[in-house]
Scaffold this motif. Structure first.
Motif, PDB file in Angstrom:
ATOM      1  N   ASN A 142       7.204 -19.913   6.401  1.00 25.75           N
ATOM      2  CA  ASN A 142       7.308 -21.020   7.353  1.00 25.75           C
ATOM      3  C   ASN A 142       6.592 -20.706   8.664  1.00 25.75           C
ATOM      4  N   SER A 143       6.570 -19.424   9.033  1.00 23.14           N
ATOM      5  CA  SER A 143       5.922 -19.028  10.291  1.00 23.14           C
ATOM      6  C   SER A 143       4.408 -19.203  10.230  1.00 23.14           C
ATOM      7  N   PHE A 144       3.842 -19.410   9.029  1.00 27.09           N
ATOM      8  CA  PHE A 144       2.402 -19.600   8.888  1.00 27.09           C
ATOM      9  C   PHE A 144       1.946 -20.949   9.445  1.00 27.09           C
ATOM     10  N   LYS A 145       2.895 -21.822   9.742  1.00 28.04           N
ATOM     11  CA  LYS A 145       2.553 -23.139  10.279  1.00 28.04           C
ATOM     12  C   LYS A 145       1.928 -23.031  11.672  1.00 28.04           C
ATOM     13  N   THR A 146       2.269 -21.964  12.382  1.00 35.99           N
ATOM     14  CA  THR A 146       1.655 -21.704  13.688  1.00 35.99           C
ATOM     15  C   THR A 146       0.429 -20.838  13.474  1.00 35.99           C
ATOM     16  N   ASN A 147      -0.692 -21.259  13.975  1.00 29.72           N
ATOM     17  CA  ASN A 147      -1.944 -20.554  13.701  1.00 29.72           C
ATOM     18  C   ASN A 147      -2.325 -19.641  14.860  1.00 29.72           C
ATOM     19  N   ASN A 148      -1.961 -18.383  14.724  1.00 27.56           N
ATOM     20  CA  ASN A 148      -2.382 -17.367  15.697  1.00 27.56           C
ATOM     21  C   ASN A 148      -3.147 -16.257  14.985  1.00 27.56           C
ATOM     22  N   LYS A 149      -3.795 -16.609  13.886  1.00 28.77           N
ATOM     23  CA  LYS A 149      -4.429 -15.576  13.070  1.00 28.77           C
ATOM     24  C   LYS A 149      -5.607 -14.938  13.802  1.00 28.77           C
ATOM     25  N   LEU A 150      -5.870 -13.685  13.443  1.00 29.22           N
ATOM     26  CA  LEU A 150      -6.991 -12.944  13.997  1.00 29.22           C
ATOM     27  C   LEU A 150      -8.223 -13.155  13.120  1.00 29.22           C
ATOM     28  N   GLU A 151      -9.379 -13.155  13.734  1.00 29.57           N
ATOM     29  CA  GLU A 151     -10.620 -13.214  12.963  1.00 29.57           C
ATOM     30  C   GLU A 151     -10.891 -11.824  12.380  1.00 29.57           C
ATOM     31  N   LEU A 152     -11.179 -11.773  11.088  1.00 24.64           N
ATOM     32  CA  LEU A 152     -11.411 -10.489  10.437  1.00 24.64           C
ATOM     33  C   LEU A 152     -12.696  -9.851  10.955  1.00 24.64           C
ATOM     34  N   SER A 153     -12.637  -8.557  11.205  1.00 29.28           N
ATOM     35  CA  SER A 153     -13.836  -7.830  11.625  1.00 29.28           C
ATOM     36  C   SER A 153     -14.534  -7.205  10.419  1.00 29.28           C
ATOM     37  N   GLU A 154     -13.793  -7.066   9.310  1.00 25.13           N
ATOM     38  CA  GLU A 154     -14.365  -6.544   8.074  1.00 25.13           C
ATOM     39  C   GLU A 154     -13.467  -6.986   6.927  1.00 25.13           C
ATOM     40  N   ASN A 155     -14.004  -6.964   5.717  1.00 19.91           N
ATOM     41  CA  ASN A 155     -13.194  -7.293   4.557  1.00 19.91           C
ATOM     42  C   ASN A 155     -12.341  -6.101   4.165  1.00 19.91           C
ATOM     43  N   PHE A 156     -11.131  -6.393   3.735  1.00 18.46           N
ATOM     44  CA  PHE A 156     -10.230  -5.318   3.356  1.00 18.46           C
ATOM     45  C   PHE A 156     -10.749  -4.599   2.113  1.00 18.46           C
ATOM     46  N   LYS A 157     -10.758  -3.284   2.174  1.00 15.88           N
ATOM     47  CA  LYS A 157     -11.160  -2.451   1.039  1.00 15.88           C
ATOM     48  C   LYS A 157      -9.956  -1.649   0.583  1.00 15.88           C
ATOM     49  N   ASP A 158      -9.784  -1.571  -0.722  1.00 17.46           N
ATOM     50  CA  ASP A 158      -8.636  -0.851  -1.272  1.00 17.46           C
ATOM     51  C   ASP A 158      -8.608   0.588  -0.791  1.00 17.46           C
ATOM     52  N   PHE A 159      -7.406   1.147  -0.730  1.00 15.84           N
ATOM     53  CA  PHE A 159      -7.247   2.555  -0.411  1.00 15.84           C
ATOM     54  C   PHE A 159      -7.816   3.390  -1.550  1.00 15.84           C
ATOM     55  N   ILE A 160      -8.459   4.471  -1.192  1.00 16.23           N
ATOM     56  CA  ILE A 160      -9.136   5.321  -2.181  1.00 16.23           C
ATOM     57  C   ILE A 160      -8.106   6.117  -2.984  1.00 16.23           C
ATOM     58  N   LEU A 161      -8.294   6.143  -4.299  1.00 21.88           N
ATOM     59  CA  LEU A 161      -7.492   7.011  -5.162  1.00 21.88           C
ATOM     60  C   LEU A 161      -8.377   8.151  -5.636  1.00 21.88           C
ATOM     61  N   THR A 162      -8.067   9.354  -5.219  1.00 23.67           N
ATOM     62  CA  THR A 162      -8.861  10.522  -5.602  1.00 23.67           C
ATOM     63  C   THR A 162      -8.420  11.023  -6.969  1.00 23.67           C
ATOM     64  N   ASN A 163      -9.243  11.849  -7.562  1.00 21.44           N
ATOM     65  CA  ASN A 163      -8.859  12.497  -8.823  1.00 21.44           C
ATOM     66  C   ASN A 163      -7.787  13.534  -8.549  1.00 21.44           C
ATOM     67  N   ASN A 164      -6.794  13.597  -9.419  1.00 14.59           N
ATOM     68  CA  ASN A 164      -5.758  14.614  -9.267  1.00 14.59           C
ATOM     69  C   ASN A 164      -6.325  15.990  -9.590  1.00 14.59           C
ATOM     70  N   LYS A 165      -5.984  16.941  -8.750  1.00 11.81           N
ATOM     71  CA  LYS A 165      -6.428  18.311  -8.977  1.00 11.81           C
ATOM     72  C   LYS A 165      -5.465  19.017  -9.930  1.00 11.81           C
ATOM     73  N   ARG A 166      -5.899  20.170 -10.427  1.00 13.84           N
ATOM     74  CA  ARG A 166      -5.026  20.942 -11.304  1.00 13.84           C
ATOM     75  C   ARG A 166      -3.853  21.478 -10.504  1.00 13.84           C
ATOM     76  N   SER A 167      -2.661  21.300 -11.023  1.00 11.37           N
ATOM     77  CA  SER A 167      -1.471  21.707 -10.295  1.00 11.37           C
ATOM     78  C   SER A 167      -0.983  23.066 -10.764  1.00 11.37           C
ATOM     79  N   THR A 168      -0.501  23.867  -9.834  1.00 11.81           N
ATOM     80  CA  THR A 168       0.153  25.138 -10.178  1.00 11.81           C
ATOM     81  C   THR A 168       1.656  24.927 -10.340  1.00 11.81           C
ATOM     82  N   ASP A 169       2.111  23.685 -10.170  1.00 15.99           N
ATOM     83  CA  ASP A 169       3.541  23.383 -10.219  1.00 15.99           C
ATOM     84  C   ASP A 169       3.823  22.314 -11.262  1.00 15.99           C
ATOM     85  N   ALA A 170       5.065  22.272 -11.697  1.00 16.52           N
ATOM     86  CA  ALA A 170       5.491  21.212 -12.607  1.00 16.52           C
ATOM     87  C   ALA A 170       5.498  19.888 -11.863  1.00 16.52           C
TER      88      ALA A 170
END
Length: 417
Positions: free
Chosen positions: A376-404
């Motif tokens: 309902n709060s979206f009815k008021t327009n105070n949105k910010l202009e995007l400076s860039e498009n959202f990019k997903d957070f990076i998922l790195t490859n898992n390294k070999r673990s020395t632990d269980a």
């Protein structure tokens, strides 16, 4: 419940956010400073502060940096040691809920930055006893983590007479605009008690019912004011002097130091708090029970304010994550020795009854009031202009673990070197 018309926070935020006549919250207003302040000038002020604490003889530490296997630890150490030339002592509180990813990140931090590190590991039985009490009294499985993380650096500062502690972002500034960056607010016992510790100091846990004694809470006691004054201990927050952007900072550290990331249960952020099985899982689901929202709201709000995500995109992410059940609850219950029905019985004493109701089967259901009023709060327009498009957070490859994997790791060297 009133919502900010720019981000996703409401007036019921536990840190007491304020919404102005234009429908914009205090957190968004203070966040505007990030685009207005002269950050070169702010960083020069930081350098002036650090110069006061540099050990001219070079035979001791210049400062203390609290670290973990996640958050902005890599960025802070890289900035303070490699860019600004300080000799820090790293300190870390062992939260007991450690993941293999977090253990590896912390081990790599020790090795790649060539820093001395001190770790506090409290007896597991003591931690379990304190956690049972904090669930009953505050509905929190994380009190011991918040307490240990905020007191151990101060204890070490007093013990070794190292007066400067360098923290990352002040939550009250970055989330709800409790202070301006120009206030240059510093670490205080009062803020720690009222917000980090939910109003309960270590001494407040001593209780015959829970079997907690003075000895049990020794490691969580804040040093006496006279001890702090004698050493001159102060704790500064880097987000008062550096334009804080945790996503960009982590991505720099992925490129420079191979920081490892991983998916989390209840948020799209794969960088922060990945060292803990519970923070964005059981702990966050408890937050949902108590306050009707979770870390996904915090993280989406942050990205909206940084003009990388639209409010609508943020809302969709909240819808995707807010209802997710904790994936690691059995792990926690086995660790603490508690039945699931007993666990939820204690949490029900802290449940927000305005947002949760019993259905015909006498099971708790979320009323969706939070999301309805948010939309309902979206009815008021105070949105910010995007400076860039959202990019997903990076998922790195898992390294070999020395632990269980898929179990808490109490002690480990983390990497096979």
């Amino acid at each position: 419940m009133e919502f900010c018309s720019r981000c996703l926070y409401s007036s019921s935020h536990p840190l007491n956010l304020v919404i102005d006549d234009e429908g914009i919250c205090s957190g968004c207003r203070v966040h505007e400073e990030k685009d207005l302040l002269d950050w070169n000038k702010r960083e020069n002020k930081l350098k002036e502060i650090l110069d006061l604490y540099k050990n001219k003889s070079g035979n001791s530490y210049d400062c203390i940096i609290p670290v973990s296997g996640a958050r902005d630890s890599y960025f802070i150490v890289d900035l303070i040691k490699n860019k600004l030339g300080m000799n820090p002592l790293l300190v870390t509180y062992n939260k007991h809920y450690n993941t293999d990813v977090g253990v590896r990140n912390l081990a790599e931090l020790r090795i790649k930055f060539d820093c001395d590190i001190m770790t506090l590991t409290v007896s597991p039985e003591t931690v379990k006893k304190i956690t049972r009490a904090s669930i009953r009294k505050m509905g929190s499985i994380y009190w011991h983590c918040l307490s240990g993380q905020t007191v151990f650096p101060v204890q070490i500062a007093v013990k070794f007479k190292i007066p400067l502690i360098i923290w990352g972002a002040h939550q009250g500034i970055d989330q709800v605009g409790m202070f301006s960056h120009l206030d240059e607010v510093e670490m205080t016992r009062k803020y720690r008690k009222e917000h980090d510790l939910m109003g309960v100091e270590a001494e407040g846990l001593i209780d015959e019912f829970d079997g907690i004694t003075e000895q049990d809470i020794t490691q969580y006691k804040y040093p006496d004011d006279k001890e702090i004054e004698r050493v001159g201990v102060r704790g500064i927050y880097l987000n008062n002097y550096i334009r804080w952007d945790t996503k960009a900072q982590h991505e720099q550290m992925i490129q420079k130091y191979d920081y490892e990331t991983t998916k989390q249960t209840r948020t799209f952020d794969s960088y922060n708090d990945i060292d803990c099985y519970n923070y964005s899982d059981v702990h966050d689901y408890i937050k949902f029970i108590k306050h009707g929202y979770g870390k996904v709201v915090d993280h989406a709000t942050r990205e909206i304010r940084l003009k990388r995500m639209s409010r609508q995109q943020g809302l969709e992410l909240v819808r995707n994550y807010i209802y997710k059940k904790p994936r690691n609850l059995d792990l926690f219950l086995n660790w603490i020795g508690m039945a699931e029905n007993g666990f939820y019985y204690m949490l029900d004493q802290h449940r927000n009854k305005k947002l949760w109701q019993r259905n015909e089967s006498w099971e708790w259901e979320f009323t969706d009031q939070y999301l309805i009023e948010l939309e309902n709060s979206f009815k008021t327009n105070n949105k910010l202009e995007l400076s860039e498009n959202f990019k997903d957070f990076i998922l790195t490859n898992n390294k070999r673990s020395t632990d269980a994997t898929n179990k808490y790791i109490l002690i480990s060297k983390g990497v096979d070197k």
